[in-house]
Enzyme design. Structure first.
Site, PDB file in Angstrom:
ATOM      1  N   ALA A  94       0.836  -1.197   0.000  1.00  0.00           N
ATOM      2  CA  ALA A  94       0.000   0.000   0.000  1.00  0.00           C
ATOM      3  C   ALA A  94       0.875   1.252   0.000  1.00  0.00           C
ATOM      4  O   ALA A  94       2.023   1.230   0.456  1.00  0.00           O
ATOM      5  CB  ALA A  94      -0.917  -0.004   1.223  1.00  0.00           C
ATOM      6  N   GLY A 144       0.514  -5.499   0.706  1.00  0.00           N
ATOM      7  CA  GLY A 144      -0.606  -5.637  -0.217  1.00  0.00           C
ATOM      8  C   GLY A 144      -0.219  -6.244  -1.544  1.00  0.00           C
ATOM      9  O   GLY A 144      -1.055  -6.864  -2.211  1.00  0.00           O
ATOM     10  N   GLU A 188      -0.408  -9.859  -0.879  1.00  0.00           N
ATOM     11  CA  GLU A 188      -1.816 -10.220  -0.715  1.00  0.00           C
ATOM     12  C   GLU A 188      -2.525 -10.287  -2.064  1.00  0.00           C
ATOM     13  O   GLU A 188      -3.401 -11.139  -2.262  1.00  0.00           O
ATOM     14  CB  GLU A 188      -2.505  -9.197   0.197  1.00  0.00           C
ATOM     15  CG  GLU A 188      -2.071  -9.321   1.654  1.00  0.00           C
ATOM     16  CD  GLU A 188      -2.734  -8.299   2.548  1.00  0.00           C
ATOM     17  OE1 GLU A 188      -3.473  -8.705   3.476  1.00  0.00           O
ATOM     18  OE2 GLU A 188      -2.518  -7.088   2.325  1.00  0.00           O
ATOM     19  N   GLU A 218       3.414  -6.036   7.970  1.00  0.00           N
ATOM     20  CA  GLU A 218       2.490  -5.110   8.624  1.00  0.00           C
ATOM     21  C   GLU A 218       2.659  -5.013  10.138  1.00  0.00           C
ATOM     22  O   GLU A 218       2.477  -3.929  10.715  1.00  0.00           O
ATOM     23  CB  GLU A 218       1.044  -5.513   8.290  1.00  0.00           C
ATOM     24  CG  GLU A 218       0.579  -5.138   6.887  1.00  0.00           C
ATOM     25  CD  GLU A 218       0.987  -6.161   5.834  1.00  0.00           C
ATOM     26  OE1 GLU A 218       0.592  -5.987   4.673  1.00  0.00           O
ATOM     27  OE2 GLU A 218       1.694  -7.123   6.182  1.00  0.00           O
TER      28      GLU A 218
END
Length: 325
Positions: free
Chosen positions: A131, A176, A179, A199
Site C-alpha cells: 500500500a 498488499g 496479498e 504489517e
C-alpha cells in the site's frame, strides 16, 4: 477523493441467475479494436488505444495511468494481461491505482472471450511494494478503514474471477503486493523475488486477505511465523513452502506464466471455469457438500458442444477446437 465503491461479488457468480452462463455474451463496457503496426490515436476523449509489441493495449482514461490492460493476439488469444506501472512509487497501491486495478478486473470479468488473466509489473525489480504509506499518512482512521475495505474487496473480486489468474512476481512483493498475489490462482516468481507481510512492524495486521489466504496456502503455523515476524521470504523458500507454484531464473517469470496461460487457454473454457468454481467453493465445505458441488459443475459441462468436440477430437486424433459453447 471519496472512498472507493465496494462491489461485492459471490464466488459462484459464474452460474447464479443463469443455468447456462457460458451461452450468454455480456456486453462489455469497453470494446477492442484491431489495429496494424502503428500508433493509432483515438479522437474520443474517453478511450486511448496504442499498439505495442504486436498486441492491442487498452487504457481506460478515467481509471488510472498506473494500470494497463492488454488483450494478447493470436496465438495467445483469450489471454489478458494486467500490468502495474507506477515506477516512481514501486507500484505502491494508492486510491488511483486501486481504482484502475478494479476497472481492469471488472472488464475481464465481463469479457466473454477471456480465458486466463495474468498480473505483472512493468517496473523492473518490483512486483508491488504494498500500500502507498505516504498516501495512508494523510488519511483519517475512517478513510483508512474505507480504503482497506476497498482493497480487500478488490482482491476478493480478483480471487473470484471466473477465469484462472496468474501472478507474475519479479522482485519485491511486500504487504498488499503479496496479498494481491495470494488472491491469484497460480503464482510464478523469478529467482530474485522477495516476499513479505511486514504489517506487524507498522503496528497493524495484513488487512486485505493475508491473514486468511496465507494459512490456507502454507499452513497455520508457517503463516503465523511469516506474519508475526514480518520476515522476508526468498524464492527458494517460497517454492518449498508452497507460497509459489513455480520458480524460474530471474527475468523469465512472464515467459513461464505465458506458457502456463497458453496451456490453460487450449482447454475447454467452460470446463476451466467450472473446475475453478468446484475447487474454490468446495474446499471451504465438507466433502459430501463438495462432491455435490462437483456434480452440479459437471452437469454444466455435460450438454456443451465443447464436450462433444473433445470426444470427437480424441477419436480422430486431432487438436480440439473449443468455442466455449
Amino acid at each position: 477523493m471519496g472512498a472507493l465503491r465496494v462491489l461485492a461479488r459471490p464466488l459462484g457468480r459464474c452460474l447464479r441467475g443463469n443455468s447456462k452462463p457460458y451461452l450468454t455474451r455480456n456486453q462489455p463496457f469497453l470494446s477492442f479494436m484491431t489495429i496494424s503496426q502503428q500508433i493509432v490515436p483515438c479522437n474520443s476523449d474517453r478511450w486511448q488505444f496504442q499498439y505495442q509489441n504486436h498486441r492491442t493495449l487498452i487504457l481506460e482514461s478515467f481509471a488510472s495511468e498506473f494500470v494497463k490492460l492488454q488483450r494478447l493476439a493470436d496465438p495467445d488469444s483469450g489471454i489478458f494481461e494486467v500490468s502495474l506501472d507506477r515506477a516512481g512509487a514501486k507500484n505502491a497501491i494508492g486510491k488511483d491505482m486501486l481504482r484502475g486495478l478494479r476497472h481492469a478486473l471488472e472488464f475481464i470479468d465481463r469479457e466473454s472471450s477471456a480465458k486466463v488473466a495474468m498480473i505483472r509489473s512493468s517496473v523492473p525489480g518490483v512486483f508491488c511494494a504494498g500500500a502507498d504509506l505516504k498516501e495512508r499518512r494523510t488519511m483519517s482512521p475512517s478513510e483508512t478503514k474505507d480504503f482497506v475495505n476497498s482493497l480487500r474487496s478488490t482482491f476478493s473480486f480478483l480471487e473470484a474471477l471466473c477465469v484462472p489468474t496468474i501472478a507474475v512476481i519479479e522482485g519485491v512483493a511486500f504487504g498488499g503486493g503479496l496479498e494481491m498475489a495470494l488472491a491469484c490462482d497460480i503464482r510464478i516468481c523469478g529467482e530474485d523475488a522477495l516476499m513479505s507481510l511486514p504489517e506487524t512492524g507498522l503496528a497493524i495486521i495484513p488487512g486485505a486477505g493475508g491473514t486468511q489466504r496465507l494459512p490456507r496456502l502454507v499452513g497455520k503455523a508457517t503463516a503465523k511465523d511469516i506474519i508475526f515476524t514480518g520476515r522476508k521470504i526468498n524464492s527458494k523458500d517460497a517454492l518449498s513452502m508452497g507460497l509459489v507454484d513455480y520458480c524460474v531464473p530471474s527475468g523469465e517469470a512472464r515467459s513461464k506464466a505465458l506458457a502456463v496461460a497458453q496451456d490453460i487457454s487450449q482447454k475447454g473454457p467452460v470446463a476451466i471455469r467450472m473446475a475453478k468454481r468446484a475447487i474454490n467453493e468446495g474446499v471451504e465445505t465438507d466433502l459430501e457438500s463438495g462432491l455435490a458441488l462437483e456434480e452440479e459443475c459437471y452437469d454444466e459441462v455435460l450438454n456443451t458442444k465443447d464436450r462433444l468436440e473433445g470426444l470427437a477430437a480424441f477419436a480422430e486424433k486431432r487438436k480440439p477446437k473449443y468455442t466455449g459453447e
